[in-house]
Design a protein around this motif. Structure first.
Motif, PDB file in Angstrom:
ATOM      1  N   GLY A 220       6.395   2.525  -0.765  1.00 12.74           N
ATOM      2  CA  GLY A 220       5.352   2.588  -0.631  1.00 12.74           C
ATOM      3  C   GLY A 220       3.753   3.303  -2.054  1.00 12.74           C
ATOM      4  O   GLY A 220       4.499   3.184  -2.708  1.00 12.74           O
ATOM      5  N   TYR A 221       3.163   3.537  -0.769  1.00 15.55           N
ATOM      6  CA  TYR A 221       1.841   4.156  -2.169  1.00 15.55           C
ATOM      7  C   TYR A 221       1.284   5.303  -1.559  1.00 15.55           C
ATOM      8  O   TYR A 221       1.288   5.762  -0.468  1.00 15.55           O
ATOM      9  CB  TYR A 221       0.580   3.170  -2.330  1.00 15.55           C
ATOM     10  CG  TYR A 221       0.726   2.196  -3.599  1.00 15.55           C
ATOM     11  CD1 TYR A 221       1.607   2.120  -4.345  1.00 15.55           C
ATOM     12  CD2 TYR A 221       0.612   0.939  -2.591  1.00 15.55           C
ATOM     13  CE1 TYR A 221       1.195   1.049  -5.173  1.00 15.55           C
ATOM     14  CE2 TYR A 221       1.420  -0.759  -2.761  1.00 15.55           C
ATOM     15  CZ  TYR A 221       1.419  -0.639  -4.974  1.00 15.55           C
ATOM     16  OH  TYR A 221       1.838  -1.143  -5.047  1.00 15.55           O
ATOM     17  N   LEU A 222       0.407   6.070  -2.093  1.00 11.03           N
ATOM     18  CA  LEU A 222       0.447   7.526  -1.566  1.00 11.03           C
ATOM     19  C   LEU A 222       1.376   8.205  -1.623  1.00 11.03           C
ATOM     20  O   LEU A 222       0.589   8.919  -0.006  1.00 11.03           O
ATOM     21  CB  LEU A 222      -1.130   7.546  -1.187  1.00 11.03           C
ATOM     22  CG  LEU A 222      -2.050   6.554  -2.079  1.00 11.03           C
ATOM     23  CD1 LEU A 222      -2.875   6.354  -1.311  1.00 11.03           C
ATOM     24  CD2 LEU A 222      -2.626   7.792  -3.223  1.00 11.03           C
ATOM     25  N   GLN A 223       1.988   9.097  -1.310  1.00 14.10           N
ATOM     26  CA  GLN A 223       3.163   9.050  -0.258  1.00 14.10           C
ATOM     27  C   GLN A 223       3.087  10.997  -0.175  1.00 14.10           C
ATOM     28  O   GLN A 223       2.796  11.327  -1.419  1.00 14.10           O
ATOM     29  CB  GLN A 223       4.743   8.559  -0.920  1.00 14.10           C
ATOM     30  CG  GLN A 223       4.876   7.372  -0.141  1.00 14.10           C
ATOM     31  CD  GLN A 223       5.326   7.138  -1.528  1.00 14.10           C
ATOM     32  OE1 GLN A 223       5.520   6.679  -2.592  1.00 14.10           O
ATOM     33  NE2 GLN A 223       6.847   5.745  -0.751  1.00 14.10           N
ATOM     34  N   GLY A 224       3.100  11.467   0.712  1.00 12.77           N
ATOM     35  CA  GLY A 224       2.379  12.894   1.144  1.00 12.77           C
ATOM     36  C   GLY A 224       0.618  13.041   0.888  1.00 12.77           C
ATOM     37  O   GLY A 224       0.772  14.307   1.254  1.00 12.77           O
ATOM     38  N   THR A 225       0.480  12.427   1.166  1.00 12.65           N
ATOM     39  CA  THR A 225      -0.735  12.037   1.806  1.00 12.65           C
ATOM     40  C   THR A 225      -1.010  11.944   2.942  1.00 12.65           C
ATOM     41  O   THR A 225      -0.453  10.288   3.266  1.00 12.65           O
ATOM     42  CB  THR A 225      -1.647  12.323   0.308  1.00 12.65           C
ATOM     43  OG1 THR A 225      -2.033  10.314   0.546  1.00 12.65           O
ATOM     44  CG2 THR A 225      -1.059  12.270  -1.091  1.00 12.65           C
ATOM     45  N   PRO A 226      -2.531  11.421   3.025  1.00  8.86           N
ATOM     46  CA  PRO A 226      -2.850  11.130   4.961  1.00  8.86           C
ATOM     47  C   PRO A 226      -2.805   9.518   4.347  1.00  8.86           C
ATOM     48  O   PRO A 226      -3.238   9.061   4.823  1.00  8.86           O
ATOM     49  CB  PRO A 226      -4.558  11.649   4.871  1.00  8.86           C
ATOM     50  CG  PRO A 226      -4.213  12.775   4.122  1.00  8.86           C
ATOM     51  CD  PRO A 226      -3.977  12.787   3.044  1.00  8.86           C
TER      52      PRO A 226
END
Ligand code: ADP
Ligand code: ADP
Length: 225
Positions: A12-18
């Motif tokens: 995944g990408y940008l985990q923990g962000t909207p």
């Protein structure tokens, strides 16, 4: 051993962000020597992500990548680069040849990076270019070649170090149908001759149908098409 084995890949990408996206959700795929597999994927499905992980240019969040029996888990960047240079060839939709170098030099340089001697590298480049009918173009720069010729040079470059695995991303995508067909025939002949395994992303269902197997990447999983 399979030439390429992907087990339970998640990425995944940008985990923990909207903006977080889960692109791969448990991809399993294995290719044996000599096998050609078409990878069909809607745009944005994660085709590049999958090819980059299979080619050791990126790492999965979860899961295992094995190339020619070598489990890549926990290997250093240096070790991964060595395996990539030796065992994996890449072909892109746009050939990405080095514009300031001749066709022959474009095929020689990856061999030098892999530790080959200059003389052996030049001989192999000449042989590869002859096999795709480009002996007379060996000293030409990419800009002096047609699109189909450039793509055939890109095949030779991908084959330069005698890879066991070929990864191709829309290798005929920017060519007219007739040239695309010729280039595809060259690709399949090289595969048959060398026994390498090839994972070829394409939107062209006619070309896909000529491969041993077609798989589809959708909703983060790879399934038979
Ligand atoms: P494809 O090659 O099938 O078009 P990609 O593997 O390039 O798909 O991308 C899959 C999804 O992941 C897309 O939604 C894309 O926007 C997203 N994505 C790819 N790379 C990144 C990144 N570095 N950061 C954030 N999102 C990314
Ligand atoms: P070099 O041997 O020139 O240092 P690398 O070992 O970095 O090249 O890369 C080996 C192969 O991976 C080459 O075919 C190169 O074009 C490809 N490659 C390197 N980085 C990327 C990337 N970010 N995306 C796609 N392909 C890449």
């Amino acid at each position: 051993d399979p030439v390429l084995r992907l087990d339970g890949l998640a990425k995944g990408y940008l985990q923990g962000t909207p903006g977080a996206v889960e692109v791969l959700r448990g991809v399993d795929l294995a290719l044996t020597a000599g096998e050609t597999v078409a990878l069909v994927a809607p745009s944005g499905a994660g085709k590049s992500t999958l090819l980059h992980i299979a080619g050791l240019l990126d790492t999965p969040d979860v899961g295992r990548v094995e190339i020619a029996g070598q489990d890549m888990a926990g290997r250093s960047d240096r070790a991964r680069t060595a395996v990539r240079r030796r065992d994996v060839g890449f072909i892109y939709q746009f050939h990405h040849l080095l514009p300031e170098f001749s066709a022959a030099e474009n095929v020689i340089l990856p061999q030098l990076a892999n530790g080959a001697g200059r003389r052996a590298a030049a001989a192999r480049a000449a042989d590869l270019l002859a096999r795709v009918g480009l002996s007379a173009r060996a000293d030409h720069r990419p800009a002096e070649l047609s699109g189909g010729e450039q793509q055939r040079v890109a095949f030779c470059r991908a084959m330069a170090n005698g890879p066991k695995l070929l990864l191709a991303d829309e290798p005929t995508g920017n060519l007219d149908p007739e040239t695309s067909d010729r280039v595809f025939e060259v690709l399949m002949a090289l595969v048959a001759e060398t026994g390498l395994a090839a994972l070829i992303a394409t939107h062209n269902m006619e070309l896909a149908s000529r491969m041993d197997r077609v798989v589809r990447l959708e909703a983060g999983l790879v399934r038979p098409a």
